[in-house]
Design an enzyme around this catalytic site. Structure first.
Site, mmCIF file in Angstrom:
data_model
loop_
_atom_site.group_PDB
_atom_site.id
_atom_site.type_symbol
_atom_site.label_atom_id
_atom_site.label_comp_id
_atom_site.label_asym_id
_atom_site.label_seq_id
_atom_site.Cartn_x
_atom_site.Cartn_y
_atom_site.Cartn_z
ATOM 1 C CG PHE A 290 0.067 -6.013 4.188
ATOM 2 C CD1 PHE A 290 -0.361 -5.499 5.564
ATOM 3 C CD2 PHE A 290 0.151 -7.441 4.127
ATOM 4 C CE1 PHE A 290 -1.815 -5.792 5.887
ATOM 5 C CE2 PHE A 290 -1.254 -7.864 4.050
ATOM 6 C CZ PHE A 290 -1.939 -7.428 5.493
ATOM 7 C CG HIS B 55 -2.469 4.502 5.219
ATOM 8 N ND1 HIS B 55 -1.993 3.875 3.725
ATOM 9 C CD2 HIS B 55 -2.170 3.835 6.059
ATOM 10 C CE1 HIS B 55 -2.310 3.056 3.914
ATOM 11 N NE2 HIS B 55 -2.454 2.031 5.080
ATOM 12 C CD GLU C 104 -2.312 8.280 9.318
ATOM 13 O OE1 GLU C 104 -2.044 8.643 8.147
ATOM 14 O OE2 GLU C 104 -3.368 7.598 8.697
ATOM 15 C CE LYS D 161 -5.709 3.742 2.035
ATOM 16 N NZ LYS D 161 -5.288 5.406 2.523
ATOM 17 C CB CYS E 17 -0.973 -0.063 1.063
ATOM 18 S SG CYS E 17 -1.987 -1.734 1.329
ATOM 19 C CG HIS F 61 -6.729 0.612 0.847
ATOM 20 N ND1 HIS F 61 -5.835 0.980 0.402
ATOM 21 C CD2 HIS F 61 -5.362 0.276 2.832
ATOM 22 C CE1 HIS F 61 -4.731 0.593 1.278
ATOM 23 N NE2 HIS F 61 -4.539 0.845 2.276
#
Length: 733
Positions: A382, A282, A293, A312, A150, A317
Site C-alpha cells: 500500500f 510478492h 508482477e 504466501k 507490506c 499475507h
C-alpha cells in the site's frame, strides 16, 4: 570496498510453524497454515479464512501481540546466531503494517464494556514495537520501526545494512512483525480483497488470505561475524526501495515501479538478471497484483534460468511481517539449494500456468532441489512502496560510493500555535484554499486524513522552497523519509471504534487505506510523482530527526540526489485523550504539525544552482534499553559525540543548541548531559511557540538551525531529540 553484510541467525513464528525448523519443513512439504479464523469475529463476513499463529507460549504478556511475536522470533534468531554474550550491542529494526492494532481493539472493546485499562495505551503505537522488544531483550543498538505496510519487513533488513555500512553498528536484529487483527481483516474485507477460499497466488488470483507472524534475521558486518566465529548463512548482496507514485492501494499495472525496484536491487548487488536463480515473489493472490508482477518478471527475467514461487500460498499475507518471513525462507532456499513451492495447482491450473509462465520456471505444488547461488525476495505495498532484496552465497563486495557532502536546500512547515495555555492543546486549522493554492484538487483532498493533509502541505512547500520541479528526468532520484511518533492515530482509532461497536463487516473501504502509517507518504508521492526511496519511520518524538539521519544514509548510498526528510504528527480529541490517559506528555501543550526539509547532495545542488542554507556535517542515532549498564544519559551523550566526530568538530565550536528532552524521569539526566557537553550554553526548545508537535517539533529544530546559519546568526548548530529510548543528533555548519 564497502562493508559486507551477512546473515548469521534466523528466527520465525508464523502460520506454518513456531520456529525455523518446523516452518521450513512444512514449507518444503507444501503444508498450509490457513484455516478458519478464530481470533476475529467473522460473523456476516463473506470470507472466513486466515493464517493464524498456533503458538501457546508467546513471551511477555504485558506487551501487544505484535511485540510478543517479535520477541519470540528474536529469541530464536539470537540463539541461532550464538549471540547471548554480545546481544547488548545489537540494534533492532522492525517492520510493521498495523502496529499495536490488537491493543487498540482490546482497549476500545473494554471501554465499550465499561472497563478502563490505560496500561494498553502505551502499546498502541507502532513506535512501541522495537522499543519494547529492545527493552525486553536488552538491546542498545540503533532502534527503529519501519512502517511501510507490506514492504516493511524487507525494508527493515535493507535499513539494517545501510546502518552497518554507514558505521552505525555491526550487529542488528532485523525483520518484521504483525498480528492477526480485526482492523486488517475488516479493512481488506471492506475492500473486497479477501479470497473466499485459501489464497491462490499466481494461479486463481481471487484475493488475499491474511496471515500473522514475525520473521527476524541477524544481520551482521562480515568481519564482526568472522571475529566471533559465527556461522554464516549467506550475504545480503543488494537491495532496492522505491515508490510507484500511482495509487494508494493498487500497483501500477504497467509494472514500472516493480521493475525499477528490481533493477535497483540488481544494481546494488552488481548483478544481472541471469544470476538470479530463485525469486520469492510478492504473490498476494489478487488479480491486479499478480498481473503486474507477472509482467514485471517476464520483462526482466525472460530468457534466464530463474525459478519463481510464492510462499504466501501457505502462510497467507503476513502484512508487515511478510517480507521478513519470506526473507527467512529465501535465506533457507539459498543455504540449502531448495526451491519452495506455490501450492494449490490442479492439473488444469498447471496447463494455464504454462501459458502465463512462458519461459519462467514457476515451482508448482512440490519443492525441488536446484543450485541457488543468488536469490531475490520482493515486497510491494500500500502507498506504492516497493522493496526488493537479494541474498547470495560467497563474496559480493561492491565499491563504495565516495561520501558526498549533504546540504539543506529547502523547507516546508505547517504548525499549530500555542496561544492558549489553558486549553492544553493547539491545532492547525486547514481550509480547502490551503490546498487549491498548492494545486491540490478537491478529489485529492477528499482522500486525505489530517495526518496526510499536514504532510502534503509541508512536503509541497519544501519542494517549492528548494525550487524543485519534478520531471520524468528526476522523478526517480527524489525520495522521502517521513518520521512520526504516532502516525494516523485518529483514523486508526475511529476505524477500530466503528468495528468494535458495529462488527467486522462495518469496516470502511474509503478510510481503511489511511490507517496504514505510510499512507501520508504514499499520497505525497502520488501527488508530486516522486518515485525514489520512500520510507516512513515511527519511533517517538525523535523520529523527526531520525528521518534526516536515514535520508542522509540513502543519499550517501548514491541512489538519490534529493531526499525530503519530514517529521509529522497530528492532534485531535482522540490524540489528546490518549496522551492524557497515558500520562506521557507532561504539562506541555499538545500541538500538531508537519516539518519537511529538503536534503540534497552537493553535486545535485551545484547542478541546479540551488541555495544552500547549511551543510549536514554530522549525524548519529543511538538507543538505550533503559538498563544500568547503558543509560539514557549514555545514549544521548553518544549520539551527540558521534555526530560531532563525523562533523570533525568539538563541542566548543557549536554556537547554537536545539534540544527536546523527554517528559519522563530521564529528563533531568538529559539536561545534565547538555550542561556537561555544552558548558552551560543556552538550549533552545522550539515547542515553546508551537506546543509539543512531537516528530514535527524534532524536525523543526534542524530547520531552525539551518535558517539561523543561513542568516548568519551563528556558524554552527546541533539539534538533538529523544523518543522511545532513542536519541538522534544532527550537526549543521
Amino acid at each position: 570496498m564497502k562493508k559486507r553484510c551477512v546473515i548469521t541467525g534466523l528466527g520465525i513464528v508464523c502460520p506454518v510453524g513456531n520456529n525455523v525448523e518446523e516452518s521450513w519443513d512444512n514449507i518444503q512439504k507444501g503444508k498450509s497454515g490457513i484455516a478458519e479464523v478464530t481470533s476475529v469475529n467473522t460473523e456476516g463476513c463473506y470470507a472466513r479464512l486466515g493464517g493464524e499463529v498456533k503458538c501457546k507460549e508467546l513471551p511477555a504478556p504485558q506487551f501487544d501481540r505484535s511485540v510478543r511475536l517479535c520477541i519470540k522470533a528474536s529469541q530464536e534468531a539470537i540463539a541461532d546466531a550464538g549471540l547471548q554474550k554480545k546481544i547488548g550491542e545489537a540494534g533492532i529494526i522492525v517492520g510493521s503494517c498495523i502496529g499495536g492494532a490488537v491493543s487498540i481493539d482490546e482497549y476500545l472493546t473494554a471501554q465499550k464494556e465499561g472497563r478502563e485499562d490505560d496500561s494498553r495505551i502505551s502499546n498502541m503505537a507502532a513506535s512501541s514495537i522495537a522499543n519494547n522488544t529492545a527493552a525486553y531483550l536488552g538491546l542498545n543498538g540503533v532502534t527503529a520501526n519501519i512502517v511501510n505496510a507490506c514492504a516493511a519487513g524487507t525494508m527493515s533488513i535493507a535499513y539494517a545494512c545501510d546502518l552497518i555500512r554507514s558505521g552505525n553498528g555491526s550487529l542488528f536484529l532485523a525483520g518484521g512483525t504483525d498480528p492477526f487483527s480485526s482492523l486488517a481483516f475488516a479493512g481488506f474485507h471492506a475492500l473486497q480483497a479477501l479470497s473466499v477460499e485459501s489464497c491462490s497466488p499466481l494461479n486463481h488470483s481471487k484475493g488475499i488470505t491474511l496471515g500473522e507472524g514475525s520473521g527476524i534475521l541477524v544481520v551482521e558486518e562480515y568481519e564482526h561475524a568472522v571475529a566471533r566465529g559465527a556461522r554464516i548463512y549467506c550475504e545480503v548482496a543488494g537491495y532496492g526501495v522505491n515508490c510507484d507514485a500511482y495509487h494508494i492501494t493498487a500497483p501500477d499495472p504497467t509494472g514500472q515501479g516493480q521493475m525499477d525496484v528490481i533493477q535497483r536491487a540488481l544494481k546494488s548487488a552488481d548483478a544481472v538478471p541471469g544470476e538470479i536463480a530463485y525469486i520469492n515473489a510478492h504473490g498476494t493472490g489478487t488479480a491486479k497484483n499478480d498481473e503486474a508482477e507477472f509482467l514485471s518478471l517476464h520483462t526482466i527475467f525472460d530468457g534466464t534460468d530463474v525459478s519463481v514461487s510464492s510462499t504466501k500460498s501457505m502462510t497467507g499475507h503476513c502484512l508487515g511481517a511478510a517480507g521478513a518471513v519470506e526473507a527467512v525462507f529465501t535465506v533457507k532456499a539459498v543455504s540449502e539449494d531448495i526451491l519452495p513451492p506455490t501450492i494449490g495447482y490442479s492439473e488444469e491450473d498447471k496447463a494455464v500456468l504454462a501459458e502465463k509462465a512462458g519461459e519462467l520456471d514457476f515451482v508448482a505444488n512440490e519443492s525441488r532441489q536446484k543450485a541457488i547461488p543468488m536469490a531475490m525476495s520482493n515486497s510491494f505495498a500500500f502507498g506504492g512502496t516497493n522493496a526488493s532484496i537479494i541474498f547470495a552465497k560467497g563474496e559480493h563486495p561492491v565499491e563504495d560510493v565516495p561520501r558526498e557532502r549533504i546540504f539543506v536546500t529547502g523547507f516546508g512547515q505547517v504548525f499549530s500555535e500555542d496561544t492558549d495555555e489553558a486549553a492544553g492543546t493547539a491545532r492547525v486549522n486547514l481550509e480547502m484554499k490551503d490546498f487549491t493554492e498548492r494545486g491540490v484538487k478537491l478529489g485529492v483532498f477528499r482522500k486525505l486524513d489530517k495526518f496526510s493533509q499536514l504532510q502534503l502541505i509541508s512536503g509541497i512547500d519544501a519542494l517549492t522552497s528548494a525550487g524543485i520541479t519534478v520531471t520524468e528526468e528526476n522523478e526517480r532520484r527524489i525520495g522521502t523519509i517521513i518520521g512520526t511518533s504516532a502516525g494516523p492515530v485518529t483514523e486508526v482509532s475511529n476505524f477500530q471504534k466503528n468495528i468494535c461497536e458495529k462488527g467486522t463487516t462495518a469496516g470502511s473501504a474509503f478510510t481503511f487505506p489511511n490507517t496504514v502509517y505510510n499512507a501520508a507518504g504514499g499520497h505525497f508521492s502520488i501527488f508530486t510523482k516522486t518515485k525514489g526511496y520512500c520510507a516512513t519511520i515511527a519511533n517517538g518524538t525523535q523520529a523527526g530527526i531520525q528521518s534526516i539521519c536515514y535520508a542522509c544514509d540513502v543519499l550517501e548510498k548514491g541512489n538519490e540526489d534529493i531526499m525530503l526528510a519530514a517529521g509529522t504528527d497530528e492532534g485531535s480529541d482522540m490524540v489528546t485523550y490518549f496522551y492524557e490517559h497515558s500520562h506521557i506528555n507532561g504539562d506541555r501543550t499538545l500541538g500538531e504539525g508537519s516539518s519537511t526539509i529538503c536534503l540534497e547532495t552537493e553535486a545535485s545542488a551545484r547542478k541546479r544552482q540551488a541555495h544552500k542554507y547549511a551543510q549536514i556535517a554530522g549525524y548519529a542515532c543511538t538507543h538505550s534499553a533503559g538498563q544500568a549498564g547503558y543509560t539514557e544519559a549514555d545514549a544521548m551523550t553518544e549520539a551527540i559525540t558521534r555526530a560531532l566526530a563525523l562533523a570533525e568538530m568539538e563541542a566548543g565550536q557549536i554556537e547554537a543548541i536545539y534540544a527536546i528532552t523527554s517528559n519522563q524521569a530521564a529528563k533531568e539526566s538529559e539536561e545534565a548531559v547538555l550542561e556537561r557537553i555544552f558548558a552551560g550554553r543556552k538550549v533552545i526548545d522550539v515547542r515553546e511557540t508551537t506546543g509539543d508537535c512531537r516528530a514535527a517539533s524534532a524536525n523543526m529544530q534542524v530547520m531552525k538551525a539551518a535558517k539561523g546559519i543561513d542568516e548568519k546568526q551563528y556558524k554552527s548548530a546541533v539539534a538533538v531529540s529523544y523518543g522511545c529510548g532513542s536519541y538522534s543528533a544532527v550537526v549543521l555548519k
